[in-house]
Design a protein around this motif. Structure first.
Motif, mmCIF file in Angstrom:
data_model
loop_
_atom_site.group_PDB
_atom_site.id
_atom_site.type_symbol
_atom_site.label_atom_id
_atom_site.label_comp_id
_atom_site.label_asym_id
_atom_site.label_seq_id
_atom_site.Cartn_x
_atom_site.Cartn_y
_atom_site.Cartn_z
ATOM 1 N N UNK A 59 37.527 -61.773 12.629
ATOM 2 C CA UNK A 59 38.530 -60.727 12.790
ATOM 3 C C UNK A 59 38.033 -59.693 13.796
ATOM 4 N N UNK A 60 38.981 -58.925 14.339
ATOM 5 C CA UNK A 60 38.682 -57.815 15.238
ATOM 6 C C UNK A 60 39.557 -56.647 14.804
ATOM 7 N N UNK A 61 38.953 -55.466 14.695
ATOM 8 C CA UNK A 61 39.696 -54.245 14.361
ATOM 9 C C UNK A 61 39.371 -53.190 15.411
ATOM 10 N N UNK A 62 40.373 -52.368 15.723
ATOM 11 C CA UNK A 62 40.146 -51.242 16.620
ATOM 12 C C UNK A 62 40.750 -50.002 15.968
ATOM 13 N N UNK A 63 39.921 -48.964 15.806
ATOM 14 C CA UNK A 63 40.412 -47.738 15.175
ATOM 15 C C UNK A 63 40.831 -46.746 16.245
ATOM 16 N N UNK A 64 41.547 -45.722 15.822
ATOM 17 C CA UNK A 64 42.024 -44.690 16.741
ATOM 18 C C UNK A 64 40.869 -43.932 17.383
ATOM 19 N N UNK A 65 39.735 -43.858 16.715
ATOM 20 C CA UNK A 65 38.579 -43.146 17.241
ATOM 21 C C UNK A 65 37.778 -43.938 18.264
ATOM 22 N N UNK A 66 38.261 -45.101 18.673
ATOM 23 C CA UNK A 66 37.571 -45.898 19.665
ATOM 24 C C UNK A 66 36.563 -46.886 19.110
#
Length: 194
Positions: A28-35
């Motif tokens: 899986x890959x996740x990207x948060x709003x904080x970069x």
């Protein structure tokens, strides 16, 4: 958190191809709003009779170093990169993930409710072109294990392995009272049938 393919690199397969080239599977890959860009990796499924290998810190470091270079060359914006194992409650997303973990306990959340429920837990099995969950007695199944849920992967919001913790090779054993009272071995404490 955003999942794989949502506001990730213009070529989202750049992460998967890099991870695969190094000999790992992309879970899986996740990207948060904080970069924060979080990448979950695992070893490929072992061959017949092979043993499961676990992701180590060295594996994560190796993938991190390579991804840092690739993402810089590709111009992918991120503030921080984390590479991690999928954990004991590993996410199942692709058909290959489901096939790899047939026979394991899985917790499944459907996109749409079925008989007023979305969450189910049981043993994962392959069923023709789809999948079957033999429901656990404590999650809607009967003690005989004959209640089942047939489903397709596109009906699933999330599927995860149910963690099994085995400290020093000790598994939960039936309570002595259960055996003395005529209880079947493995019946107490949710023991597994063999």
């Amino acid at each position: 958190m955003e999942r794989e393919g949502q506001n990730l690199p213009a070529r989202p397969n750049v992460i998967e191809s890099t991870v695969t080239m190094l000999g790992y599977d992309l879970v899986d890959v996740e990207k948060s709003a904080g970069g924060l860009l979080r990448v979950y990796i695992d070893h490929p499924a072992p061959g017949e009779g092979g043993e499961e290998k676990f992701i180590t810190v060295d594996d994560c470091e190796r993938v991190t170093r390579q991804l840092q270079h690739v993402l810089e060359v590709e111009g992918v914006p991120y503030e921080r990169l984390e590479v991690s194992s999928p954990g004991l409650d590993r996410l199942l997303k692709k058909a290959a993930d489901f096939a790899r973990f047939v026979g394991q306990q899985v917790e499944l959340t459907l996109k749409a409710p079925l008989a007023g429920r979305k969450r189910f837990r049981g043993e994962l099995r392959a069923e023709g072109d789809g999948w079957r969950l033999v429901l656990s007695p404590d999650h809607g199944g009967s003690p005989e294990g004959d209640r089942v849920l047939d489903f397709a992967i596109d009906e699933v919001r999330e599927a995860r392995l149910v963690p099994t913790i085995d400290f020093k090779g000790r598994r939960s054993a039936p309570a002595p009272a259960a055996q003395e009272e005529g209880g079947a071995p493995g019946a107490a404490h949710g023991g597994q049938r063999t």
